[in-house]
Scaffold this motif. Sequence first.
Motif, short mmCIF file in Angstrom:
data_model
loop_
_atom_site.label_atom_id
_atom_site.label_comp_id
_atom_site.label_asym_id
_atom_site.label_seq_id
_atom_site.Cartn_x
_atom_site.Cartn_y
_atom_site.Cartn_z
N LEU A 58 0.84 -1.19 0.00
CA LEU A 58 0.00 0.00 0.00
C LEU A 58 0.88 1.25 0.00
O LEU A 58 2.02 1.21 0.49
N VAL A 59 0.35 2.35 -0.51
CA VAL A 59 1.13 3.59 -0.63
C VAL A 59 0.31 4.76 -0.12
O VAL A 59 -0.87 4.89 -0.45
N SER A 60 0.95 5.62 0.68
CA SER A 60 0.23 6.75 1.28
C SER A 60 1.19 7.91 1.54
O SER A 60 2.38 7.69 1.76
N PRO A 61 0.66 9.13 1.54
CA PRO A 61 1.48 10.23 2.07
C PRO A 61 1.59 10.07 3.57
O PRO A 61 0.69 9.58 4.23
N GLY A 62 2.70 10.53 4.10
CA GLY A 62 2.85 10.44 5.54
C GLY A 62 3.47 11.71 6.12
O GLY A 62 4.60 11.68 6.52
N VAL A 63 2.71 12.84 6.18
CA VAL A 63 1.31 12.97 5.78
C VAL A 63 1.18 14.16 4.83
O VAL A 63 2.07 14.98 4.74
N THR A 64 -0.01 14.23 4.15
CA THR A 64 -0.27 15.38 3.29
C THR A 64 -0.95 16.48 4.10
O THR A 64 -1.21 16.32 5.29
N ASN A 65 -1.22 17.61 3.45
CA ASN A 65 -1.77 18.77 4.16
C ASN A 65 -2.92 19.38 3.36
O ASN A 65 -3.08 19.11 2.18
#
Length: 357
Positions: A58-65
């Motif tokens: 799985l792929v995710s921002p860590g974190v976006t704003n």
Amino acid sequence: MTVETWTLLPSVPKVATRDAVRAEADGWTGVMLADSQNLAAELIVEMSMIVARTERVLVSPGVTNPVTRHPAVLAGAFATLQAESGGRIAVEIGRGDSALAHLGFSPMKLRPFRRYLQALQGYLRGDEVPFDPSFVPAHVASVGDLGLGVAPEGSSLRWLRPQQPKVPVGVAATGPKVIAIGATIGDAVSFSVGGDPERVRAAIERARAARIESGFDPDSLRLGAFLNIAVHDDMETAARITSGKLASFSRFSVMHGKVTGEATGADEAELERLHGKYDMTSHGRADAEHTTLLSAEFAERNAIIGSAKQCLERLMELRELGITRFFLTEEFSREGVAGESHAAIVEEIVPEVNSWT
């Protein structure tokens, strides 16, 4: 509920994709990349490269704003990645930190953050989202000024495929108000309060209470925790390994100078000292001067450090509280004791945590 292990990767061109391929082979559930345009490579580009080179992770921002992209733009990017990856995208979003600081701004205020989350979720569901002029600069005029024969009256991702799984949205939260917002609008809440079980327990109780008050099933909310981790039999060495990332994440508990997130009296003084001397120009760097401000005792309480056995015992304690998503953050170095710690995490921590239910 399936337990997940996530790792934060250095968001550097070529490096992020290489490390994501390795992380997938090492058995991690997911990989995260920072969304901080002045300090890291462009998030969406790097996520696209990772999706193209991996098959399972799985792929995710860590974190976006919620500031540097309009919610329609952010939702469109992640929904596109969701379609291209076959459903391997997740979102972690907070009020903003280094991405905004390096543009001269502080984190978004609570009310507009709530509106942004509602809009983001609406776009990702395929809903028609009302126009909100607060998401664009004040000098941009309304479409009504064009005098079109027929103008859009709302906004939606019209290309979104109905059969496509919705991208889940997790809210990174430390203080009680953001926890409540995440619990009522997000699909998950990811606590950034350290690894002290009492702080995590208090955060979970706040999230569940907010969920119940809003009329939702509290058991439908996924719970995660951002945890700084280092494996070494010597506690002082383990504390030193994780000092850089621990300082960066601990700062969230004292973002505006006042300690939040149920920190104990023993930690308050260290957090306040960290706030007063934190160098945002060295954010995330292991050699930053502010990394020396937190004691080994602070690290022992708030990070997951020690032998592999000790770390697993700490993680299991959090699992028993209800945490199912473990965002394990370690130093990026793969040399010396940091490299030995990483090998132990991959070989002894990740497979064991992945086996939990």
